[in-house]
Write a protein that holds these residues in place. Structure first.
Motif, PDB file in Angstrom:
ATOM      1  N   ASN A 243      -1.790   5.778  16.280  1.00  0.00           N
ATOM      2  CA  ASN A 243      -0.443   5.430  16.710  1.00  0.00           C
ATOM      3  C   ASN A 243       0.384   6.712  16.811  1.00  0.00           C
ATOM      4  O   ASN A 243      -0.180   7.809  16.788  1.00  0.00           O
ATOM      5  CB  ASN A 243       0.201   4.417  15.745  1.00  0.00           C
TER       6      ASN A 243
ATOM      7  N   ASP B 265       6.086   3.866   2.227  1.00  0.00           N
ATOM      8  CA  ASP B 265       6.124   4.317   3.621  1.00  0.00           C
ATOM      9  C   ASP B 265       5.127   3.485   4.429  1.00  0.00           C
ATOM     10  O   ASP B 265       3.909   3.617   4.276  1.00  0.00           O
ATOM     11  CB  ASP B 265       5.774   5.801   3.699  1.00  0.00           C
ATOM     12  N   LYS B 266       5.633   2.661   5.328  1.00  0.00           N
ATOM     13  CA  LYS B 266       4.773   1.760   6.103  1.00  0.00           C
ATOM     14  C   LYS B 266       3.918   2.507   7.128  1.00  0.00           C
ATOM     15  O   LYS B 266       2.957   1.933   7.671  1.00  0.00           O
ATOM     16  CB  LYS B 266       5.634   0.721   6.818  1.00  0.00           C
ATOM     17  N   ASN B 267       4.248   3.760   7.417  1.00  0.00           N
ATOM     18  CA  ASN B 267       3.476   4.540   8.381  1.00  0.00           C
ATOM     19  C   ASN B 267       2.243   5.199   7.768  1.00  0.00           C
ATOM     20  O   ASN B 267       1.386   5.706   8.495  1.00  0.00           O
ATOM     21  CB  ASN B 267       4.356   5.629   9.011  1.00  0.00           C
TER      22      ASN B 267
ATOM     23  N   PHE C 283       2.134   8.112  14.679  1.00  0.00           N
ATOM     24  CA  PHE C 283       2.144   8.877  13.431  1.00  0.00           C
ATOM     25  C   PHE C 283       0.760   9.353  13.009  1.00  0.00           C
ATOM     26  O   PHE C 283       0.643  10.163  12.099  1.00  0.00           O
ATOM     27  CB  PHE C 283       2.757   8.023  12.312  1.00  0.00           C
TER      28      PHE C 283
ATOM     29  N   GLY D 110      -0.442   9.984   8.246  1.00  0.00           N
ATOM     30  CA  GLY D 110       0.911   9.571   8.615  1.00  0.00           C
ATOM     31  C   GLY D 110       1.947   9.828   7.551  1.00  0.00           C
ATOM     32  O   GLY D 110       3.025   9.223   7.570  1.00  0.00           O
TER      33      GLY D 110
END
Length: 301
Positions: A132, A89-91, A134, A79
């Motif tokens: 998800n 980056d939370k992804n 990403f 991601g």
């Protein structure tokens, strides 16, 4: 080229090129920490093929003497887009590698002359990735890719071979599949021995665009049946320089050639069903054209 001038496209060159402007959900960044025999950090690409499995190049996980680097030195990031912003980056999802599995030729052997052949390996991750928008597995191919097919290679590698640093942002290039014989001349070992090219390889062509150092192990996806299907993993090539007219061809591990071996290693972790009469039959079947069924096994991604 400044980033604000960049078109929001994933069809530009990796060397001397532009960012993708977003993560590619199947793309992984593989980091190899300093270890005995290599005192510096190394970076490669990889590609997700199931929640707990990824593909990469063998030469990213093996030493030149044919020994596998211990798994404790490997980390993968899913991601990601800007590799300098991983912690914020939370992804981004970070995983370790539980075990690497080098792929073998059809006769069950690996090359004695060139320890890196075949240049493909499966990584078993220490914890499943969360799927998800990403982070999503790439589709495995159901047939050989046609010649002159437009495909996309991506990674965080160098934009030219002589650059001192790799790209911070994910980049991509459009190349065309080509006849294998066109790549038979491009790679030599340090002692001058030519590395053999075979059906386990896939060749691509473009007069100026290519993968580069640091992109090894990353994906080559082709627009088959309207979506991205994984056909190659970045393996070998000449020094990349967009101003050199002789840089035209690149070699990839042929994913379709090893499809049965890959699926055997993935086993029950494969998110795609295999008991459907119409699954992966080279037709886009509407009832299987969804993420739960991996979009009909690549027939209509």
């Amino acid at each position: 080229m400044d980033e604000e001038e960049v078109p929001k496209s994933v069809t530009e060159r990796v060397m001397d090129g532009v960012p993708t402007m977003k993560p590619l959900p199947y793309q992984l960044r593989l980091k190899i920490a300093p270890h005995p025999g290599q005192p510096w950090e190394a970076l490669c690409g990889a590609v997700i093929v199931s929640p707990r499995h990824a593909l990469t190049a063998y030469h990213c996980i093996g030493n030149k003497d044919g020994r596998i680097i211990p798994n404790k030195y490997f980390t993968v990031y899913a991601g990601a887009y800007n590799f300098k912003n991983l912690t914020s980056d939370k992804n981004v999802q970070k995983r370790g590698v539980l075990r690497p599995f080098p792929l073998k030729f059809k006769n069950g052997s690996r090359s004695n002359m060139v320890p890196e052949l075949p240049d493909l390996a499966v990584l078993l991750l220490d914890e499943p990735l969360q799927m998800n928008d990403f982070v999503t597995p790439a589709c495995l191919p159901t047939k050989e890719v046609p010649m002159n097919e437009e495909c996309i290679v991506s990674g965080w590698g160098k934009t030219v071979s002589y650059s001192l640093s790799s790209s911070a942002t994910l980049r991509a290039a459009t190349v065309l599949t080509s006849k294998l014989q066109h790549c038979s001349h491009i790679v030599k070992m340090e002692d001058g021995t030519r590395i053999p090219v075979g059906d386990y390889d896939l060749c691509t062509y473009h007069p100026t665009k290519s993968a580069c150092r640091g992109d090894s192990g990353g994906p080559l996806v082709c627009n088959i049946h309207g979506g991205a299907t994984l056909y190659g993993v970045v393996a070998r090539g000449d020094y990349c320089n967009p101003h050199d007219p002789n840089v035209k061809y690149g070699l990839y591990a042929n994913v379709y050639y090893f499809k049965d071996e890959i699926e055997a290693l993935i086993g029950t972790d494969n998110p795609c069903p295999t008991n459907e009469n119409y699954y992966a039959d080279e037709f886009c079947d509407g009832n299987l054209n969804n993420s739960e069924n991996c979009f009909d096994g690549g027939d209509c991604c």
